[in-house]
Design an enzyme around this catalytic site. Structure first.
Site, short mmCIF file in Angstrom:
data_model
loop_
_atom_site.label_atom_id
_atom_site.label_comp_id
_atom_site.label_asym_id
_atom_site.label_seq_id
_atom_site.Cartn_x
_atom_site.Cartn_y
_atom_site.Cartn_z
N GLU A 198 -62.35 -43.70 -69.35
CA GLU A 198 -63.43 -43.65 -70.50
C GLU A 198 -64.67 -42.72 -70.06
O GLU A 198 -64.94 -42.56 -68.84
CB GLU A 198 -64.06 -44.92 -70.85
CG GLU A 198 -62.96 -46.05 -71.38
CD GLU A 198 -63.51 -47.45 -71.59
OE1 GLU A 198 -62.85 -48.24 -71.87
OE2 GLU A 198 -65.00 -47.64 -71.29
N CYS A 205 -71.37 -38.53 -70.04
CA CYS A 205 -71.19 -39.36 -68.80
C CYS A 205 -69.87 -39.62 -68.54
O CYS A 205 -69.00 -40.05 -69.33
CB CYS A 205 -71.52 -41.04 -69.28
SG CYS A 205 -71.60 -42.23 -67.95
N CYS A 223 -62.85 -49.25 -60.45
CA CYS A 223 -64.08 -48.98 -59.34
C CYS A 223 -63.64 -50.26 -58.29
O CYS A 223 -63.40 -51.29 -58.55
CB CYS A 223 -65.38 -49.24 -59.62
SG CYS A 223 -66.73 -48.92 -58.64
N CYS A 264 -69.35 -54.43 -57.82
CA CYS A 264 -70.47 -55.05 -58.09
C CYS A 264 -70.58 -56.16 -59.16
O CYS A 264 -69.78 -55.78 -60.19
CB CYS A 264 -71.61 -53.74 -58.71
SG CYS A 264 -71.98 -52.71 -57.57
N CYS A 271 -71.21 -55.57 -63.33
CA CYS A 271 -70.38 -54.51 -64.05
C CYS A 271 -69.18 -54.74 -64.41
O CYS A 271 -68.15 -55.04 -63.53
CB CYS A 271 -70.46 -53.39 -62.78
SG CYS A 271 -69.72 -51.78 -63.41
N CYS A 287 -74.10 -48.23 -69.94
CA CYS A 287 -74.03 -48.45 -68.35
C CYS A 287 -73.65 -49.73 -67.95
O CYS A 287 -74.17 -50.79 -68.46
CB CYS A 287 -75.42 -48.09 -67.70
SG CYS A 287 -75.40 -48.08 -66.05
#
Length: 370
Positions: free
Chosen positions: A116, A129, A136, A140, A143, A358
């Site tokens: 994305e 972005c 990932c 975290c 997220c 974000c």
């Protein structure tokens, strides 16, 4: 608010010659350097200069199909179409936010991997972005990307493709800046990110100024120092999210092996080496990291640095158990930093209704994509 999938118009469609990217053995031309493009056409019996012409069609004129390359012979265009495709990624779908300007690109690559990117409005043009990894591995807990885990690194061609494909969707093709704040940890894919930045910056390729590119990282030992040695003075944003090691280990698990003292030392090295201000990203989590004591500790942590703090209102992710700080708490936090002489801004959330803000990018699978 319900997300709306736009009907991607002819300008934003993937190239007609792209074929089945997930299973094709044709070479994606954006995976090749200009020198490799020259080698390719030479092996096809053409002069090496034809590689430069192809490069201009790819990186400057944003060709969507080989037949547009009017300064190449019909035979060469046909032969290229048989053995190669333009891009390593293709657009599967585009989601438009209710704000009328924010757009999320759902992209697919080899092996069916989902990536994305997000186009965001800024005072001058648009900001892209983009992602450096599919997923990932940093884990975290607040997220969406980290919760999904890492699928693989993106190649330099796949990173550059995000820029080239997004330019077709940006008003006037104008993307004023790039932030590596999408899916993934850029410094965990440093080799490919460096190669992509070289092509984004080089006048032979995209010609985007280095100062218009920012790399966002949680900070991996030794890699901010390596970034400081690059010939391009790109911007640096560090995802901090906590002012002490105990809390940061909870919010950013890899920091257990790379504490704040070391991270601050590398950040200061970057500031001195490049002369550029570092941005510290700080997501505001209700009753977790948003107290006056946290603000004072953060102020003391960055005292004397060439930096500013970017406070990020938390964008909700289902199943995490985290809530965003109330507006009043964010304002108190901002004022405490400002009164202590620390430059601070509060980010305006964009694209929450299409999970484009974000921390919300999860590489969602588009069931309607072919």
């Amino acid at each position: 608010m319900t997300q709306r999938a736009s009907v991607v118009d002819s300008v934003s469609q993937p190239p007609a010659d792209a074929g089945d990217i997930t299973g094709s053995d044709r070479i994606p031309l954006t995976s090749l350097t200009l020198e490799e493009l020259r080698d390719l056409v030479e092996a096809m019996g053409e002069t090496r200069y034809r590689g430069d012409q192809i490069g201009r069609w790819l990186y400057r004129r944003l060709a969507t199909e080989f037949d547009q390359m009017s300064d190449l012979s019909a035979k060469l265009r046909r032969d290229l179409g048989q053995r190669s495709r333009l891009h390593a990624l293709k657009i599967a779908r585009v989601l438009d936010s209710a704000d009328g300007v924010t757009r999320k690109l759902l992209l697919t690559g080899s092996g069916g991997v989902s990536v994305e990117s997000v186009l965001l409005p800024r005072r001058r043009g648009m900001t892209l972005c983009l992602s450096s990894q599919a997923g990932c591995a940093m884990r975290c807990p607040f997220c969406a990307t980290g919760l999904g885990g890492l699928r693989r690194n993106l190649s330099s061609g796949e990173i550059v493709d995000q820029y080239l494909l997004a330019r077709r969707l940006a008003p006037g093709g104008d993307i004023g800046s790039i932030v590596f704040m999408g899916m993934g940890e850029p410094l965990a894919n440093l080799k490919n990110v460096k190669s992509a930045v070289e092509r984004l910056v080089s006048s032979e390729y995209c010609g985007l100024g280095a100062r218009r590119i920012t790399i966002s990282t949680i900070g991996l030992r030794g890699r901010i120092r390596r970034l400081a040695e690059w010939p391009w003075r790109v911007g640096l944003a560090i995802s901090l999210h906590a002012p002490n090691d105990e809390l940061r280990c909870r919010l950013v698990p890899p920091s257990r092996s790379f504490g704040l003292e070391e991270l601050m030392a590398e950040s200061v090295y970057y500031q001195r080496k490049t002369g550029r201000r570092v941005s510290y990203e700080y997501v505001m989590l209700d009753s977790v990291n948003d107290s006056p004591d946290h603000a004072r500790a953060l102020r003391d942590l960055v005292a004397g640095q060439l930096c500013h703090i970017n406070l990020i209102p938390y964008n909700s992710v289902a199943g995490t158990g985290y809530r965003g700080s109330p507006r009043a708490a964010i304002e108190r936090f901002r004022q405490a930093l400002e009164l202590g002489g620390v430059p601070v801004t509060v980010r305006r959330p964009r694209g929450r209704d299409i999970a484009a803000a974000c921390g919300q990018l999860a590489g969602e699978k588009d069931e309607t994509a072919s």
